[in-house]
Motif scaffolding. Structure first.
Motif, PDB file in Angstrom:
ATOM      1  N   GLY A   1       0.812  -1.211   0.000  1.00  0.00           N
ATOM      2  CA  GLY A   1       0.000   0.000   0.000  1.00  0.00           C
ATOM      3  C   GLY A   1       0.842   1.257   0.000  1.00  0.00           C
ATOM      4  O   GLY A   1       1.903   1.302   0.623  1.00  0.00           O
ATOM      5  N   ARG A   2       0.362   2.296  -0.709  1.00  0.00           N
ATOM      6  CA  ARG A   2       1.091   3.562  -0.767  1.00  0.00           C
ATOM      7  C   ARG A   2       1.078   4.255   0.585  1.00  0.00           C
ATOM      8  O   ARG A   2       0.072   4.241   1.300  1.00  0.00           O
ATOM      9  N   ILE A   3       2.184   4.871   0.953  1.00  0.00           N
ATOM     10  CA  ILE A   3       2.290   5.689   2.155  1.00  0.00           C
ATOM     11  C   ILE A   3       2.212   7.151   1.721  1.00  0.00           C
ATOM     12  O   ILE A   3       3.029   7.611   0.932  1.00  0.00           O
ATOM     13  N   ARG A   4       1.232   7.870   2.222  1.00  0.00           N
ATOM     14  CA  ARG A   4       1.041   9.258   1.811  1.00  0.00           C
ATOM     15  C   ARG A   4       1.173  10.188   3.008  1.00  0.00           C
ATOM     16  O   ARG A   4       0.945   9.795   4.155  1.00  0.00           O
ATOM     17  N   THR A   5       1.535  11.436   2.710  1.00  0.00           N
ATOM     18  CA  THR A   5       1.656  12.447   3.759  1.00  0.00           C
ATOM     19  C   THR A   5       0.302  13.101   3.991  1.00  0.00           C
ATOM     20  O   THR A   5      -0.318  13.599   3.044  1.00  0.00           O
ATOM     21  N   ARG A   6      -0.144  13.102   5.208  1.00  0.00           N
ATOM     22  CA  ARG A   6      -1.429  13.702   5.554  1.00  0.00           C
ATOM     23  C   ARG A   6      -1.199  14.936   6.420  1.00  0.00           C
ATOM     24  O   ARG A   6      -0.304  14.940   7.266  1.00  0.00           O
ATOM     25  N   LYS A   7      -2.004  15.959   6.238  1.00  0.00           N
ATOM     26  CA  LYS A   7      -1.893  17.194   7.013  1.00  0.00           C
ATOM     27  C   LYS A   7      -2.891  17.141   8.163  1.00  0.00           C
ATOM     28  O   LYS A   7      -4.110  17.143   7.945  1.00  0.00           O
ATOM     29  N   VAL A   8      -2.350  17.081   9.379  1.00  0.00           N
ATOM     30  CA  VAL A   8      -3.174  16.873  10.571  1.00  0.00           C
ATOM     31  C   VAL A   8      -3.025  18.061  11.516  1.00  0.00           C
ATOM     32  O   VAL A   8      -1.911  18.528  11.771  1.00  0.00           O
TER      33      VAL A   8
ATOM     34  N   GLU B   1      -6.779  19.531  17.137  1.00  0.00           N
ATOM     35  CA  GLU B   1      -7.975  18.714  16.935  1.00  0.00           C
ATOM     36  C   GLU B   1      -7.655  17.263  16.605  1.00  0.00           C
ATOM     37  O   GLU B   1      -8.550  16.415  16.600  1.00  0.00           O
ATOM     38  N   ASN B   2      -6.394  16.992  16.285  1.00  0.00           N
ATOM     39  CA  ASN B   2      -5.950  15.634  15.971  1.00  0.00           C
ATOM     40  C   ASN B   2      -6.782  15.022  14.832  1.00  0.00           C
ATOM     41  O   ASN B   2      -7.261  13.893  14.908  1.00  0.00           O
ATOM     42  N   ARG B   3      -6.970  15.791  13.775  1.00  0.00           N
ATOM     43  CA  ARG B   3      -7.704  15.301  12.612  1.00  0.00           C
ATOM     44  C   ARG B   3      -7.070  15.874  11.348  1.00  0.00           C
ATOM     45  O   ARG B   3      -6.399  16.901  11.362  1.00  0.00           O
ATOM     46  N   GLU B   4      -7.303  15.183  10.235  1.00  0.00           N
ATOM     47  CA  GLU B   4      -6.786  15.639   8.949  1.00  0.00           C
ATOM     48  C   GLU B   4      -7.617  16.822   8.463  1.00  0.00           C
ATOM     49  O   GLU B   4      -8.850  16.822   8.578  1.00  0.00           O
ATOM     50  N   VAL B   5      -6.957  17.844   7.928  1.00  0.00           N
ATOM     51  CA  VAL B   5      -7.646  19.035   7.458  1.00  0.00           C
ATOM     52  C   VAL B   5      -7.471  19.182   5.951  1.00  0.00           C
ATOM     53  O   VAL B   5      -6.489  18.715   5.372  1.00  0.00           O
TER      54      VAL B   5
END
Length: 313
Positions: A41-48, A52-56
């Motif tokens: 599976g691809r590993i992607r960068t997420r902006k968190v 709030e500890n959530r992806e925006v």
């Protein structure tokens, strides 16, 4: 031809030349994705958001400058657009200087400037020919992405090239890197000059057999082999030079000999060195007088130098 990355005009004096800016270089590097080794599976960068500890989403993200650990100053895109930048849509020429007076370390990425429309063709050609005739380059200022930059305009073929330049305070001083005084003999310097001359090429880099990216070629072969289920080819690496102490003069003479053989020259080729400047009175007492001489590199001379005391590198 790639799409323009910026449109505006070159401005110097009362002359304005509408232009389009297009990329002058290409990046042929092979880029990799990160993946999960267990399932592919691809590993992607997420902006968190840390609070709030959530992806925006991108629409929720703004710019801010951190003054201190607990203080962040927010700056909106609208505020950035309102900052007065006279070079926002123009490449303003500040001065013309000899091209060879510019330090290469200050020159950055390059872009081609394309005349924008028929009205720009004549002044564009006029500026190109004028720069070409007097071997000058233009130092200019322009603004991209909300930042004013220093630029260099020069001629390449029938086109004008824009190079981004580093500001003077962005260049670090090399004074602390310079080695202490090293004792070198005139003969060692003469042989180094002779080696440089023997490796000098009349042709440009383009088309030279050594001007290829061997690493990328080898990496492509590995990727193709694995994609086809074959065993990747094994490439023998060149032996790295050892850390042993060598006789510099003997090494230089051998290097000159090899360079001549690669160019198809014979051992009997004679190279004349220019006369040296007269030494100062202080140096004359401790060194032999050096006059114009003819250096002839032969196998016999190489054998003779091998009996000299070794010099540390």
């Amino acid at each position: 031809m790639p799409r323009p990355v910026w449109t505006g005009a070159i401005s110097f004096g009362l002359v304005t030349i509408p232009i389009k800016v297009v990329a002058a270089t290409e990046d042929h590097s092979i880029r990799f994705h990160q993946y999960h080794q267990s399932d592919g599976g691809r590993i992607r960068t997420r902006k968190v958001c840390e609070i709030e500890n959530r992806e925006v989403s991108q629409g929720e993200i703004g710019k801010g400058y951190e003054i201190s650990k607990d203080t962040l100053v927010a700056v909106s895109d609208a505020e950035l657009r309102e900052i007065p930048l006279p070079t926002a849509k123009a490449i303003e020429v500040a001065a013309f200087v000899p091209y060879d007076s510019i330090e290469p370390i200050r020159i950055g990425e390059g872009y081609y400037l394309e005349p924008d429309g028929k009205v720009a063709a004549k002044p564009y050609t006029l500026l190109r020919k004028a720069l070409e005739r007097n071997a000058k380059a233009a130092i200019a200022k322009f603004a991209w992405h909300g930042r004013e930059r220093l630029g260099l305009l020069r001629v390449r073929g029938d086109a004008i090239v824009l190079h981004a330049m580093r500001w003077p305070d962005e260049i670090r001083s090399p004074t602390t890197l310079a080695p202490k005084e090293i004792d070198l003999t005139d003969e060692e310097v003469d042989e180094a000059v002779l080696l440089i001359e023997s490796m000098t090429r009349e042709k440009r880099i383009e088309g030279a057999e050594w001007a290829t990216d061997r690493y990328t070629q080898a990496l492509e072969e590995v990727i193709h082999a694995k994609a086809e289920g074959r065993k990747p080819p094994v490439v023998e690496a060149e032996e790295a030079p050892g850390g042993k102490v060598v006789d510099i003069l003997a090494a230089l003479e051998e290097s000159v000999q090899r360079a001549r053989e690669n160019r198809g020259e014979s051992d009997a080729d004679v190279h004349e060195l220019k006369p040296k400047k007269k030494a100062t009175a202080a140096k004359k007492t401790s060194a032999k007088k050096v006059s114009a001489k003819t250096v002839k590199t032969t196998t016999a001379k190489a054998k003779k130098t091998s009996s000299k005391p070794s010099r540390s590198a």
